[in-house]
Design a protein around this motif. Structure first.
Motif, mmCIF file in Angstrom:
data_model
loop_
_atom_site.group_PDB
_atom_site.id
_atom_site.type_symbol
_atom_site.label_atom_id
_atom_site.label_comp_id
_atom_site.label_asym_id
_atom_site.label_seq_id
_atom_site.Cartn_x
_atom_site.Cartn_y
_atom_site.Cartn_z
ATOM 1 N N GLY A 190 0.923 -1.351 0.131
ATOM 2 C CA GLY A 190 -0.119 0.027 0.123
ATOM 3 C C GLY A 190 0.754 1.462 0.013
ATOM 4 O O GLY A 190 1.909 1.214 -0.386
ATOM 5 N N GLY A 191 0.259 2.303 0.385
ATOM 6 C CA GLY A 191 1.099 3.873 0.532
ATOM 7 C C GLY A 191 2.337 3.682 1.278
ATOM 8 O O GLY A 191 3.074 4.659 1.390
ATOM 9 N N ASP A 192 2.477 2.489 2.100
ATOM 10 C CA ASP A 192 3.592 2.465 3.034
ATOM 11 C C ASP A 192 4.872 1.672 2.384
ATOM 12 O O ASP A 192 6.009 1.464 3.056
ATOM 13 C CB ASP A 192 3.524 1.739 4.371
ATOM 14 C CG ASP A 192 2.896 0.376 4.160
ATOM 15 O OD1 ASP A 192 2.679 -0.148 2.916
ATOM 16 O OD2 ASP A 192 2.593 -0.402 5.161
ATOM 17 N N LEU A 193 4.705 1.410 1.054
ATOM 18 C CA LEU A 193 5.823 0.650 0.278
ATOM 19 C C LEU A 193 6.032 1.480 -1.010
ATOM 20 O O LEU A 193 5.154 1.618 -1.721
ATOM 21 C CB LEU A 193 5.422 -0.658 0.122
ATOM 22 C CG LEU A 193 6.617 -1.516 -0.737
ATOM 23 C CD1 LEU A 193 7.624 -1.847 0.367
ATOM 24 C CD2 LEU A 193 5.841 -2.973 -0.981
ATOM 25 N N GLY A 194 7.353 1.736 -1.009
ATOM 26 C CA GLY A 194 7.897 2.552 -2.183
ATOM 27 C C GLY A 194 8.804 1.827 -2.811
ATOM 28 O O GLY A 194 9.487 0.884 -2.215
ATOM 29 N N ALA A 195 9.425 2.142 -4.049
ATOM 30 C CA ALA A 195 10.599 1.731 -4.723
ATOM 31 C C ALA A 195 11.509 2.288 -5.429
ATOM 32 O O ALA A 195 10.763 3.206 -6.075
ATOM 33 C CB ALA A 195 10.194 0.333 -5.391
ATOM 34 N N THR A 196 12.744 2.342 -5.332
ATOM 35 C CA THR A 196 13.636 3.456 -6.252
ATOM 36 C C THR A 196 14.140 2.487 -7.368
ATOM 37 O O THR A 196 14.360 1.089 -7.021
ATOM 38 C CB THR A 196 14.762 3.777 -5.508
ATOM 39 O OG1 THR A 196 15.569 3.027 -4.829
ATOM 40 C CG2 THR A 196 14.289 4.983 -4.493
ATOM 41 N N ILE A 197 14.389 3.058 -8.456
ATOM 42 C CA ILE A 197 14.839 2.333 -9.691
ATOM 43 C C ILE A 197 16.193 3.266 -10.060
ATOM 44 O O ILE A 197 15.908 4.325 -10.110
ATOM 45 C CB ILE A 197 14.076 2.214 -10.749
ATOM 46 C CG1 ILE A 197 12.955 1.341 -10.269
ATOM 47 C CG2 ILE A 197 14.601 1.463 -11.931
ATOM 48 C CD1 ILE A 197 11.519 1.150 -10.955
ATOM 49 N N THR A 198 17.465 2.811 -10.388
ATOM 50 C CA THR A 198 18.371 3.457 -10.851
ATOM 51 C C THR A 198 18.447 3.766 -12.257
ATOM 52 O O THR A 198 17.301 3.015 -13.027
ATOM 53 C CB THR A 198 19.759 2.706 -10.780
ATOM 54 O OG1 THR A 198 20.030 1.748 -11.706
ATOM 55 C CG2 THR A 198 19.924 1.919 -9.303
ATOM 56 N N THR A 199 19.004 4.814 -12.766
ATOM 57 C CA THR A 199 19.064 4.928 -14.107
ATOM 58 C C THR A 199 19.688 3.929 -15.017
ATOM 59 O O THR A 199 19.324 3.371 -15.999
ATOM 60 C CB THR A 199 19.783 6.397 -14.288
ATOM 61 O OG1 THR A 199 19.213 7.365 -13.575
ATOM 62 C CG2 THR A 199 19.659 6.746 -15.775
ATOM 63 N N HIS A 200 21.115 3.411 -14.323
ATOM 64 C CA HIS A 200 21.754 2.351 -15.256
ATOM 65 C C HIS A 200 20.723 1.110 -15.288
ATOM 66 O O HIS A 200 21.022 0.418 -16.586
ATOM 67 C CB HIS A 200 23.163 2.241 -14.663
ATOM 68 C CG HIS A 200 23.300 1.845 -13.257
ATOM 69 N ND1 HIS A 200 23.081 2.861 -12.233
ATOM 70 C CD2 HIS A 200 23.283 0.768 -12.482
ATOM 71 C CE1 HIS A 200 23.118 2.362 -11.176
ATOM 72 N NE2 HIS A 200 23.563 1.200 -11.237
ATOM 73 N N HIS A 201 19.924 0.811 -14.327
ATOM 74 C CA HIS A 201 19.401 -0.469 -14.621
ATOM 75 C C HIS A 201 17.975 -0.540 -15.626
ATOM 76 O O HIS A 201 17.401 -1.736 -15.923
ATOM 77 C CB HIS A 201 18.699 -0.996 -13.213
ATOM 78 C CG HIS A 201 19.841 -1.542 -12.353
ATOM 79 N ND1 HIS A 201 20.197 -0.898 -11.358
ATOM 80 C CD2 HIS A 201 20.479 -2.768 -12.522
ATOM 81 C CE1 HIS A 201 21.145 -1.675 -10.581
ATOM 82 N NE2 HIS A 201 21.108 -2.724 -11.362
ATOM 83 N N LEU A 202 17.699 0.627 -15.994
ATOM 84 C CA LEU A 202 17.005 0.878 -17.099
ATOM 85 C C LEU A 202 17.693 0.738 -18.223
ATOM 86 O O LEU A 202 16.856 0.724 -19.516
ATOM 87 C CB LEU A 202 16.109 2.425 -17.024
ATOM 88 C CG LEU A 202 15.490 2.640 -15.736
ATOM 89 C CD1 LEU A 202 15.004 4.165 -15.834
ATOM 90 C CD2 LEU A 202 14.147 1.700 -15.355
ATOM 91 N N ILE A 203 18.955 0.751 -18.187
ATOM 92 C CA ILE A 203 19.591 0.847 -19.609
ATOM 93 C C ILE A 203 20.314 -0.484 -19.809
ATOM 94 O O ILE A 203 20.362 -0.988 -21.006
ATOM 95 C CB ILE A 203 20.574 2.025 -19.359
ATOM 96 C CG1 ILE A 203 19.749 3.360 -19.648
ATOM 97 C CG2 ILE A 203 21.658 2.044 -20.854
ATOM 98 C CD1 ILE A 203 20.563 4.774 -19.614
ATOM 99 N N ILE A 204 20.993 -0.903 -18.882
ATOM 100 C CA ILE A 204 21.784 -2.196 -19.240
ATOM 101 C C ILE A 204 21.102 -3.475 -18.640
ATOM 102 O O ILE A 204 20.279 -3.181 -17.742
ATOM 103 C CB ILE A 204 23.240 -2.130 -18.374
ATOM 104 C CG1 ILE A 204 23.243 -1.821 -17.126
ATOM 105 C CG2 ILE A 204 23.991 -0.925 -19.198
ATOM 106 C CD1 ILE A 204 24.509 -2.135 -16.198
ATOM 107 N N ASN A 205 21.360 -4.654 -19.081
ATOM 108 C CA ASN A 205 21.387 -5.848 -18.439
ATOM 109 C C ASN A 205 22.571 -6.637 -18.357
ATOM 110 O O ASN A 205 23.575 -6.043 -18.784
ATOM 111 C CB ASN A 205 20.300 -6.704 -19.481
ATOM 112 C CG ASN A 205 20.872 -6.913 -20.986
ATOM 113 O OD1 ASN A 205 21.961 -7.206 -20.887
ATOM 114 N ND2 ASN A 205 19.835 -7.096 -21.783
#
Ligand code: NCD
Ligand code: ZN
Length: 346
Positions: free
Chosen positions: A189-204
């Motif tokens: 719910g609203g008590d859970l968030g998540a960050t994502i890095t820029t590089h993980h959107l670009i590399i595998n």
């Protein structure tokens, strides 16, 4: 036709600034575009007490270039000896915006992290009571678990039990790298968030290992298969408020990256905003970039959005230095491996 994108000044909800000459060298790269950042506490020794955090904050402010407007949002490094009363006082004074959980041994400078979760129960309960977020490095350290599975196993073995045992605890899943991470973040719910890095959107993971080993793409959590990168892209660009930017820009000098036992971390502070505009444009989601970089994270952390804006312009090829020359040594800037045409107007 020239394209422009004007957005609120962004925040970076996961940043490594280090200390001393490295801090001096890398801080201007973040302060140029970002108004605020959640500052990781994994110094040696780590930032454990409110006193440590106040002193580190002063060192960061002293290292800012003249005229820069940048607010470091301080965190405490959770240890088995952390005092709930010190955490509560640091939160009440406004100094500290989150507490960071590193499982002991999970990543760079994490040896003081948590081994026995029963020893941090009282701190977590205090945090749930006062609404102070727990930032979680979500990887198990069990050597029998394959490194590419460590995030998914952490969710089942550690994160979900902690959340069930501590109702009301506000949690940020830091730098998620898998479709399992995306799915678990969506299950909260609203008590859970998540960050994502820029590089993980670009590399595998191929970028690290195919055609030669490329240490500047090695970070923790390590980049995974392509299907996971695609899940992260959908999460970041899809407009859900639970996902927001945390670059995990993590400088190490080249001598320690290009090494027989190279350090984990990608340095993306310099070009993150240009790269994100490229990614969001590719996904047909430029109109959702502001939410991801400048609104969702602030809302999760119960901070007002920043005053002021930045403008990105699509024009000729974007260029940035291959390396930042710091007093600690050169630091290679993340290379996306494709041409970028977005520029941040400064
Ligand atoms: C970080 C570092 O270098 O401090 N490294 C990384 O690969 N991301 C630590 C971390 O956030 O795991
Ligand atoms: Zn990090």
């Amino acid at each position: 036709m020239t394209q422009h994108l004007t957005i609120r000044r962004p925040d970076d909800f996961h940043l490594h600034l280090r200390d001393g000459a490295m801090l001096q060298g890398v801080l201007p790269e973040t302060a140029r575009h970002f108004a605020r950042a959640i500052i990781m506490p994994n110094l040696v020794p780590p930032v454990v007490t409110s006193k440590d955090a106040a002193a580190y904050r002063d060192r960061i402010l002293a290292a800012l270039p003249d005229g820069a407007r940048f607010e470091p949002l301080m965190t405490l490094y959770l240890t088995e000896g952390t005092d709930p009363a010190d955490v509560a006082a640091a939160h009440a004074s406004g100094l500290v915006k989150a507490v960071k959980l590193y499982p002991a041994g999970a990543t760079t400078n994490s040896s003081s992290g948590v081994r026995d979760f029963s020893k941090v129960r009282a701190v977590l309960e205090k945090m749930a009571e006062i609404g102070l977020p727990l930032c979680v490095h979500g990887e198990v350290v069990d050597p029998s678990v394959d490194i590419f599975d460590r995030e998914a196993v952490f969710i089942d073995r550690v994160l979900d039990p902690i959340r069930r045992a501590t109702p009301g605890l506000r949690v940020v899943m830091e730098h998620i790298t898998t479709e399992e991470g995306v799915a678990y973040a969506r299950s909260g719910g609203g008590d859970l968030g998540a960050t994502i890095t820029t590089h993980h959107l670009i590399i595998n993971r191929n970028h690290i290992l195919a055609g030669g080993i490329r240490p500047h793409y090695y970070c923790l959590p390590v980049a995974k298969r392509e299907k996971h990168r695609l899940a992260l892209r959908a999460a970041a660009t899809g407009g859900e408020t639970r996902f927001f930017l945390g670059t995990d820009s993590a400088p190490h000098v080249d001598a320690l990256k290009e090494h027989a036992c190279g350090c984990a971390g990608c340095f993306t502070a310099t070009n993150t905003m240009a790269l994100l505009a490229h990614v969001f444009e590719e996904e047909g989601a430029l109109d959702r970039m502001e939410a991801y970089t400048s609104l969702n994270g602030a809302a999760f952390y119960r901070l007002p959005p920043n005053d002021g804006t930045i403008t990105l312009t699509k024009a000729g090829p974007a260029e940035w230095p291959a390396k930042i020359l710091t007093g600690a040594g050169p630091v290679t800037v993340f290379d996306p491996g494709f041409p970028v045409h977005w520029h941040v107007e400064t």
